[in-house]
Design a protein around this motif. Sequence first.
Motif, PDB file in Angstrom:
ATOM      1  N   ASN A  36       0.789  -1.222   0.000  1.00  9.98           N
ATOM      2  CA  ASN A  36       0.000   0.000   0.000  1.00  9.98           C
ATOM      3  C   ASN A  36       0.825   1.277   0.000  1.00  9.98           C
ATOM      4  OD1 ASN A  36      -2.628  -0.859  -0.268  1.00  9.98           O
ATOM      5  ND2 ASN A  36      -2.911  -1.205   1.915  1.00  9.98           N
ATOM      6  N   SER A  37       2.085   1.173   0.392  1.00 11.64           N
ATOM      7  CA  SER A  37       2.937   2.363   0.385  1.00 11.64           C
ATOM      8  C   SER A  37       3.409   2.722  -1.020  1.00 11.64           C
ATOM      9  CB  SER A  37       4.151   2.140   1.297  1.00 11.64           C
ATOM     10  OG  SER A  37       4.933   1.058   0.821  1.00 11.64           O
ATOM     11  N   GLN A  38       3.183   1.814  -1.962  1.00 11.28           N
ATOM     12  CA  GLN A  38       3.621   2.046  -3.334  1.00 11.28           C
ATOM     13  C   GLN A  38       2.436   2.563  -4.155  1.00 11.28           C
ATOM     14  OE1 GLN A  38       5.961  -1.392  -4.762  1.00 11.28           O
ATOM     15  NE2 GLN A  38       5.805  -2.177  -2.667  1.00 11.28           N
ATOM     16  N   VAL A  39       2.541   3.789  -4.605  1.00  9.09           N
ATOM     17  CA  VAL A  39       1.409   4.485  -5.215  1.00  9.09           C
ATOM     18  C   VAL A  39       0.825   3.713  -6.389  1.00  9.09           C
ATOM     19  CG1 VAL A  39       0.673   6.593  -6.383  1.00  9.09           C
ATOM     20  CG2 VAL A  39       2.272   6.731  -4.469  1.00  9.09           C
ATOM     21  N   CYS A  40       1.657   3.199  -7.256  1.00  5.72           N
ATOM     22  CA  CYS A  40       1.156   2.563  -8.482  1.00  5.72           C
ATOM     23  C   CYS A  40       0.614   1.157  -8.244  1.00  5.72           C
ATOM     24  CB  CYS A  40       2.270   2.504  -9.532  1.00  5.72           C
ATOM     25  SG  CYS A  40       2.797   4.117 -10.121  1.00  5.72           S
ATOM     26  N   THR A  41       1.075   0.504  -7.205  1.00  8.90           N
ATOM     27  CA  THR A  41       0.700  -0.898  -7.044  1.00  8.90           C
ATOM     28  C   THR A  41      -0.041  -1.173  -5.742  1.00  8.90           C
ATOM     29  OG1 THR A  41       2.941  -1.285  -6.223  1.00  8.90           O
ATOM     30  CG2 THR A  41       2.504  -1.811  -8.530  1.00  8.90           C
ATOM     31  N   ASN A  42      -0.617  -0.146  -5.146  1.00 11.43           N
ATOM     32  CA  ASN A  42      -1.546  -0.426  -4.069  1.00 11.43           C
ATOM     33  C   ASN A  42      -2.877  -0.821  -4.698  1.00 11.43           C
ATOM     34  OD1 ASN A  42      -2.885   1.954  -4.810  1.00 11.43           O
ATOM     35  ND2 ASN A  42      -1.851   3.174  -3.239  1.00 11.43           N
ATOM     36  N   THR A  43      -3.852  -1.117  -3.879  1.00 17.26           N
ATOM     37  CA  THR A  43      -5.103  -1.648  -4.395  1.00 17.26           C
ATOM     38  C   THR A  43      -5.775  -0.691  -5.373  1.00 17.26           C
ATOM     39  OG1 THR A  43      -5.412  -2.931  -2.384  1.00 17.26           O
ATOM     40  CG2 THR A  43      -7.362  -2.548  -3.729  1.00 17.26           C
TER      41      THR A  43
ATOM     42  N   GLY B  10      -4.412   1.784  -6.972  1.00 13.17           N
ATOM     43  CA  GLY B  10      -3.557   1.975  -8.134  1.00 13.17           C
ATOM     44  C   GLY B  10      -3.685   0.845  -9.136  1.00 13.17           C
ATOM     45  N   LEU B  11      -3.842  -0.376  -8.637  1.00 10.13           N
ATOM     46  CA  LEU B  11      -3.997  -1.525  -9.534  1.00 10.13           C
ATOM     47  C   LEU B  11      -5.340  -1.497 -10.252  1.00 10.13           C
ATOM     48  CD1 LEU B  11      -2.417  -4.299  -7.308  1.00 10.13           C
ATOM     49  CD2 LEU B  11      -1.540  -3.492  -9.506  1.00 10.13           C
ATOM     50  N   VAL B  12      -6.380  -1.038  -9.564  1.00  3.00           N
ATOM     51  CA  VAL B  12      -7.688  -0.892 -10.223  1.00  3.00           C
ATOM     52  C   VAL B  12      -7.576   0.090 -11.378  1.00  3.00           C
ATOM     53  CG1 VAL B  12     -10.035  -0.017  -9.933  1.00  3.00           C
ATOM     54  CG2 VAL B  12      -9.041  -1.511  -8.183  1.00  3.00           C
ATOM     55  N   LYS B  13      -6.947   1.216 -11.113  1.00  2.00           N
ATOM     56  CA  LYS B  13      -6.784   2.242 -12.152  1.00  2.00           C
ATOM     57  C   LYS B  13      -5.956   1.709 -13.315  1.00  2.00           C
ATOM     58  CE  LYS B  13      -5.209   7.008 -12.826  1.00  2.00           C
ATOM     59  NZ  LYS B  13      -4.569   8.194 -12.174  1.00  2.00           N
ATOM     60  N   TRP B  14      -4.888   0.994 -13.009  1.00  2.00           N
ATOM     61  CA  TRP B  14      -4.014   0.437 -14.047  1.00  2.00           C
ATOM     62  C   TRP B  14      -4.757  -0.582 -14.907  1.00  2.00           C
ATOM     63  CZ3 TRP B  14      -2.169  -4.801 -13.707  1.00  2.00           C
ATOM     64  CH2 TRP B  14      -1.312  -5.160 -14.736  1.00  2.00           C
ATOM     65  N   LEU B  15      -5.511  -1.466 -14.286  1.00  2.00           N
ATOM     66  CA  LEU B  15      -6.252  -2.470 -15.048  1.00  2.00           C
ATOM     67  C   LEU B  15      -7.291  -1.828 -15.962  1.00  2.00           C
ATOM     68  CD1 LEU B  15      -6.672  -5.174 -12.264  1.00  2.00           C
ATOM     69  CD2 LEU B  15      -5.655  -5.591 -14.516  1.00  2.00           C
ATOM     70  N   GLU B  16      -7.927  -0.796 -15.484  1.00  2.00           N
ATOM     71  CA  GLU B  16      -8.968  -0.148 -16.294  1.00  2.00           C
ATOM     72  C   GLU B  16      -8.367   0.693 -17.419  1.00  2.00           C
ATOM     73  OE1 GLU B  16     -12.922   0.112 -13.601  1.00  2.00           O
ATOM     74  OE2 GLU B  16     -11.662   1.905 -13.607  1.00  2.00           O
ATOM     75  N   GLU B  17      -7.337   1.465 -17.097  1.00  2.00           N
ATOM     76  CA  GLU B  17      -6.796   2.417 -18.063  1.00  2.00           C
ATOM     77  C   GLU B  17      -5.747   1.802 -18.980  1.00  2.00           C
ATOM     78  OE1 GLU B  17      -5.441   5.855 -15.992  1.00  2.00           O
ATOM     79  OE2 GLU B  17      -7.437   6.394 -15.232  1.00  2.00           O
ATOM     80  N   ASP B  18      -4.906   0.941 -18.466  1.00  2.00           N
ATOM     81  CA  ASP B  18      -3.825   0.373 -19.283  1.00  2.00           C
ATOM     82  C   ASP B  18      -4.206  -0.957 -19.923  1.00  2.00           C
ATOM     83  OD1 ASP B  18      -2.598   2.488 -17.919  1.00  2.00           O
ATOM     84  OD2 ASP B  18      -0.648   1.519 -17.961  1.00  2.00           O
ATOM     85  N   VAL B  19      -4.814  -1.833 -19.125  1.00  2.00           N
ATOM     86  CA  VAL B  19      -5.187  -3.147 -19.664  1.00  2.00           C
ATOM     87  C   VAL B  19      -6.520  -3.063 -20.402  1.00  2.00           C
ATOM     88  CG1 VAL B  19      -5.634  -5.563 -19.083  1.00  2.00           C
ATOM     89  CG2 VAL B  19      -3.856  -4.288 -17.856  1.00  2.00           C
TER      90      VAL B  19
ATOM     91  N   THR C 262     -12.968  -2.983 -13.672  1.00  2.00           N
ATOM     92  CA  THR C 262     -12.348  -3.603 -12.499  1.00  2.00           C
ATOM     93  C   THR C 262     -13.042  -3.176 -11.209  1.00  2.00           C
ATOM     94  OG1 THR C 262     -10.206  -3.553 -13.651  1.00  2.00           O
ATOM     95  CG2 THR C 262     -10.161  -3.967 -11.271  1.00  2.00           C
ATOM     96  N   ARG C 263     -13.129  -4.115 -10.275  1.00  2.00           N
ATOM     97  CA  ARG C 263     -13.653  -3.833  -8.950  1.00  2.00           C
ATOM     98  C   ARG C 263     -12.625  -4.267  -7.900  1.00  2.00           C
ATOM     99  NH1 ARG C 263     -16.617  -1.586 -11.796  1.00  2.00           N
ATOM    100  NH2 ARG C 263     -18.923  -1.646 -11.881  1.00  2.00           N
ATOM    101  N   ALA C 264     -12.595  -3.555  -6.774  1.00  2.00           N
ATOM    102  CA  ALA C 264     -11.677  -3.875  -5.681  1.00  2.00           C
ATOM    103  C   ALA C 264     -12.432  -4.483  -4.506  1.00  2.00           C
ATOM    104  CB  ALA C 264     -10.936  -2.622  -5.220  1.00  2.00           C
ATOM    105  N   THR C 265     -11.822  -5.457  -3.870  1.00  2.00           N
ATOM    106  CA  THR C 265     -12.368  -6.057  -2.652  1.00  2.00           C
ATOM    107  C   THR C 265     -11.261  -6.095  -1.606  1.00  2.00           C
ATOM    108  OG1 THR C 265     -13.918  -7.453  -3.883  1.00  2.00           O
ATOM    109  CG2 THR C 265     -13.431  -8.085  -1.612  1.00  2.00           C
ATOM    110  N   ILE C 266     -11.434  -5.335  -0.535  1.00  2.00           N
ATOM    111  CA  ILE C 266     -10.471  -5.336   0.567  1.00  2.00           C
ATOM    112  C   ILE C 266     -11.041  -6.227   1.661  1.00  2.00           C
ATOM    113  CG2 ILE C 266      -9.263  -3.939   2.283  1.00  2.00           C
ATOM    114  CD1 ILE C 266      -9.478  -1.576   0.332  1.00  2.00           C
ATOM    115  N   LEU C 267     -10.426  -7.375   1.868  1.00  2.00           N
ATOM    116  CA  LEU C 267     -10.984  -8.366   2.782  1.00  2.00           C
ATOM    117  C   LEU C 267     -10.899  -7.942   4.245  1.00  2.00           C
ATOM    118  CD1 LEU C 267      -9.737 -11.657   1.129  1.00  2.00           C
ATOM    119  CD2 LEU C 267     -11.973 -10.567   0.923  1.00  2.00           C
ATOM    120  N   GLY C 268      -9.822  -7.255   4.620  1.00  2.00           N
ATOM    121  CA  GLY C 268      -9.729  -6.722   5.974  1.00  2.00           C
ATOM    122  C   GLY C 268      -9.803  -7.775   7.064  1.00  2.00           C
TER     123      GLY C 268
END
Length: 325
Positions: A225-232, A234-243, A247-253
Amino acid sequence: MAIAILTSGGDCAGMNPAIKQFVDYCFSKNIQPYLIYDGLEGLIDGDIKKASYEDVAGMMHQGGTMIRSSRSKRFFEYEYRKIAYENLQKHGIDKLIILGGDGSFRALDQFYKDFGVNFVGIPSTIDNDIFGTEYCLGVDTALNIIREATDAVRDTSASFKRACVIETMGRDCGYLALVSAITCGAEVCIIPELEYDLDKIGKRLKEELKNGRKYIVCIVAEGCNSQVCTNTNGLVKWLEEDVGIETRATILGHVQRGGNPTVYDRLMASEFATYAIDKILDDEKCNHVIVYNKSEFQFVSIDYVNSQKYEIKKELLDLARRLIN
């Protein structure tokens, strides 16, 4: 003779089965068991009670810890440790079993050095990040909860041709995410222990989507989570915009910490507790942690547990390398 048990730090499934086995086994050896409520804070506050069979009836199937837990800053001050020691003396207790992590073990090691209170630590954390043991109590239940959630999210993702990003717990350790990605058939696994190339991963995923893939499962460890591009997010944004996939995110907590303990965690809890009691009864001086390696139980020193940082074994990391390129 009297022995007490307490739980400290983060809770996990498997603690209650260990507590029940502790009480039952103590009674079988004609030893009076005590329960310390609210962890190290309860030890300072004197929340210590004789255990009975009734106290632990029906605990095997329950997650968490019925004697509750805490994180205590006060215990690291001598004046409060002295109060805790005096509380134990009132009940004639000179032996402790503690379910927790390395921080809890360090606290009781100092307690041992100050007042000679013998103890055995049982590694209990879903993070599975304690050096010196391949297995920590609670991790199997957590993995099964993640598996069930991932399987369910995959179903709905496949129905809509979506990607899903599932975030697991684990602090700075990627064990939960890694094992879950392998066993759930994820397409992407992002953990702190492995370097990854989003450009390569994106190219692979685009090719797979062209060739008929209908969904993508990406499992990420919370330690990223400390990594801007590869936190949860950031990965949603990357999958939608680049791939180019919805995309949907699920934080199990904290759902990963609860739930009915698995058969394996129940069995291991029983063995951990039994061997811990045997050890503390046999040794006049005891400040050890019970660990599990290569299908064998062993006892190691606190210094050994604290000597190195836990690392996921290479064989597991190698299994996940195809998910990061």
